[in-house]
Design a protein around this motif. Structure first.
Motif, PDB file in Angstrom:
ATOM      1  N   SER A 104      37.804  53.773  69.211  1.00 54.79           N
ATOM      2  CA  SER A 104      38.660  52.618  69.407  1.00 54.79           C
ATOM      3  C   SER A 104      38.627  52.182  70.862  1.00 54.79           C
ATOM      4  O   SER A 104      38.443  52.987  71.777  1.00 54.79           O
ATOM      5  CB  SER A 104      40.093  52.983  69.007  1.00 54.79           C
ATOM      6  N   SER A 105      38.822  50.893  71.057  1.00 52.99           N
ATOM      7  CA  SER A 105      38.845  50.385  72.426  1.00 52.99           C
ATOM      8  C   SER A 105      40.116  50.849  73.146  1.00 52.99           C
ATOM      9  O   SER A 105      40.217  50.763  74.353  1.00 52.99           O
ATOM     10  CB  SER A 105      38.766  48.859  72.385  1.00 52.99           C
ATOM     11  N   HIS A 106      41.099  51.331  72.394  1.00 50.02           N
ATOM     12  CA  HIS A 106      42.348  51.776  73.011  1.00 50.02           C
ATOM     13  C   HIS A 106      42.598  53.231  72.641  1.00 50.02           C
ATOM     14  O   HIS A 106      43.042  53.533  71.541  1.00 50.02           O
ATOM     15  CB  HIS A 106      43.516  50.927  72.509  1.00 50.02           C
TER      16      HIS A 106
ATOM     17  N   ASN B  52      43.233  52.845  66.224  1.00 56.56           N
ATOM     18  CA  ASN B  52      43.066  51.799  65.190  1.00 56.56           C
ATOM     19  C   ASN B  52      43.933  50.571  65.452  1.00 56.56           C
ATOM     20  O   ASN B  52      44.428  49.934  64.504  1.00 56.56           O
ATOM     21  CB  ASN B  52      43.377  52.359  63.795  1.00 56.56           C
TER      22      ASN B  52
ATOM     23  N   GLU C 281      43.487  47.412  66.311  1.00 54.82           N
ATOM     24  CA  GLU C 281      43.166  46.107  65.709  1.00 54.82           C
ATOM     25  C   GLU C 281      43.493  46.107  64.224  1.00 54.82           C
ATOM     26  O   GLU C 281      44.090  45.164  63.700  1.00 54.82           O
ATOM     27  CB  GLU C 281      41.673  45.751  65.904  1.00 54.82           C
ATOM     28  N   GLU C 282      43.111  47.206  63.548  1.00 52.73           N
ATOM     29  CA  GLU C 282      43.337  47.284  62.099  1.00 52.73           C
ATOM     30  C   GLU C 282      44.826  47.343  61.775  1.00 52.73           C
ATOM     31  O   GLU C 282      45.312  46.695  60.845  1.00 52.73           O
ATOM     32  CB  GLU C 282      42.641  48.530  61.516  1.00 52.73           C
TER      33      GLU C 282
ATOM     34  N   ALA D  35      47.256  46.189  63.558  1.00 50.33           N
ATOM     35  CA  ALA D  35      47.851  44.879  63.849  1.00 50.33           C
ATOM     36  C   ALA D  35      47.565  43.898  62.713  1.00 50.33           C
ATOM     37  O   ALA D  35      48.452  43.155  62.278  1.00 50.33           O
ATOM     38  CB  ALA D  35      47.311  44.338  65.173  1.00 50.33           C
ATOM     39  N   GLU D  36      46.348  43.943  62.212  1.00 50.19           N
ATOM     40  CA  GLU D  36      45.974  42.992  61.154  1.00 50.19           C
ATOM     41  C   GLU D  36      46.784  43.226  59.873  1.00 50.19           C
ATOM     42  O   GLU D  36      47.310  42.286  59.272  1.00 50.19           O
ATOM     43  CB  GLU D  36      44.476  43.132  60.877  1.00 50.19           C
TER      44      GLU D  36
ATOM     45  N   SER E  36      49.439  42.832  71.039  1.00 46.11           N
ATOM     46  CA  SER E  36      48.947  42.495  69.703  1.00 46.11           C
ATOM     47  C   SER E  36      49.851  43.078  68.614  1.00 46.11           C
ATOM     48  O   SER E  36      49.764  42.688  67.454  1.00 46.11           O
ATOM     49  CB  SER E  36      47.493  42.926  69.512  1.00 46.11           C
TER      50      SER E  36
END
Ligand code: ARG
Ligand code: MN
Ligand code: MN
Length: 302
Positions: A63-65, A70, A72-73, A75-76, A156
């Motif tokens: 993960s970028s963080h 996770n 991005e996932e 958040a989505e 986000s």
């Protein structure tokens, strides 16, 4: 309480690292929740499950963080959940959400708090879930949703629903806490958040704790959300959870708490999270969740 209930399942497991919590919504449905609530005279609509991205191998490693696994996932999924709940609220139906790990409370609250100026939140949990990326010992987002709802955390997550904060610190009550990280303790002190730990439950009893909590919220809130993490219960009564902590609230005390909430008639939404059937003993934890929902929605012993 509204007589029309809309159920949404959120088979989320990206907010933590144990496999199996994605099966929570099925386990709760198999435990007979719809039949149970229909028998109490409710009109139930099951909207099915919010779709979840497939879990990556070694979740979060790439993960970028690093401290928000996770991101991005998670958040989505939560923004989809927030939208789904807003639609339920518009229809004047009661949103009843099944998790999934506790990171789904980010989306639940984003949707459920929108129509309210002062949504109260009852956080029934062994944990505070008040971490941010900076204070989290694990990087697991299921340990962060209450902080996010206060407007603390990655943009986000805090921006989901298009407004923040979702809740104010003075409208939160945590019940059953017995595992708080250092940063969470500091936040509780700084924001003066009302917490009933196991100490208060043991010392004063659940009757006093719940009547106190209800009185604290009743006059200053215009709606109340119950976020019930099954690990608030003692692992002997709810073994199917990913982060069990000894010395928890009993099954019977939990029934009393739900009966008192039913009597007080203050709830406007509810969620039951962290049921992990792989770690469970013959669906005991999902069965407990459904029995507690029975009490919450007005079942009487006689
Ligand atoms: N929803 C939960 N079960 N949360 C457990 C969180 C555990 C720990 N405080 C963490 O942040 O990693
Ligand atoms: Mn917990
Ligand atoms: Mn939790």
């Amino acid at each position: 309480m509204l007589k029309d209930i809309s159920i949404i399942g959120v088979p989320m497991d990206l907010g933590q690292e144990r496999r199996g919590v994605d099966m929570g919504p099925s386990a709760i449905r198999y435990a007979g929740v719809i039949e149970r609530l229909e028998a109490l005279g409710y009109n139930i609509e099951d909207l099915g499950d919010i779709p979840i991205a497939a879990k990556r191998i070694g979740a979060g490693k790439n993960s970028s963080h690093e401290h928000l696994k996770n991101l991005e996932e998670v958040a989505e999924v939560n923004s989809k959940l927030a939208d789904a709940i807003s639609q339920v609220v518009e229809k004047k139906r009661f949103p009843l959400i099944f998790g999934g790990d506790h990171s789904i409370a980010i989306g639940t609250l984003a949707g459920a708090a929108k129509p309210y100026q002062n949504l109260g939140v009852i956080w029934y949990d062994a944990h505070g879930d008040l971490n941010t990326a900076e204070t989290s010992p694990s990087g697991n987002i299921h340990g962060m949703p209450l902080a996010v709802s206060l407007g603390l955390g990655h943009p986000s997550l805090t921006s989901i629903g298009g407004y923040q904060p979702k809740v104010k610190p003075e409208n939160i009550v945590i019940i059953g806490a017995r595992s708080l990280d250092q940063g969470e303790k500091e936040l509780i002190r700084e924001k003066n958040i009302r917490v009933y730990t196991m100490h208060e439950i043991d010392q004063f009893g659940m009757t006093k704790v719940m009547s106190d909590a209800i009185n604290y919220l009743k006059d200053k809130t215009d709606g109340v959300h119950l976020s019930l993490d099954l690990d608030g219960l003692d692992p002997s009564d709810a073994p199917g959870v990913g982060t069990p902590v000894l010395g928890g609230i009993s099954y019977r005390e939990s029934h009393l708490a739900m009966e008192m909430l039913s009597e007080a008639d203050i709830l406007t939404s509810a969620e039951f999270v962290e049921v992990n059937p792989i770690l469970d003993d013959k669906n005991k934890t999902a069965n407990a969740a459904v029995a507690l929902m029975g009490s919450l929605f007005g079942e009487k012993l006689c």
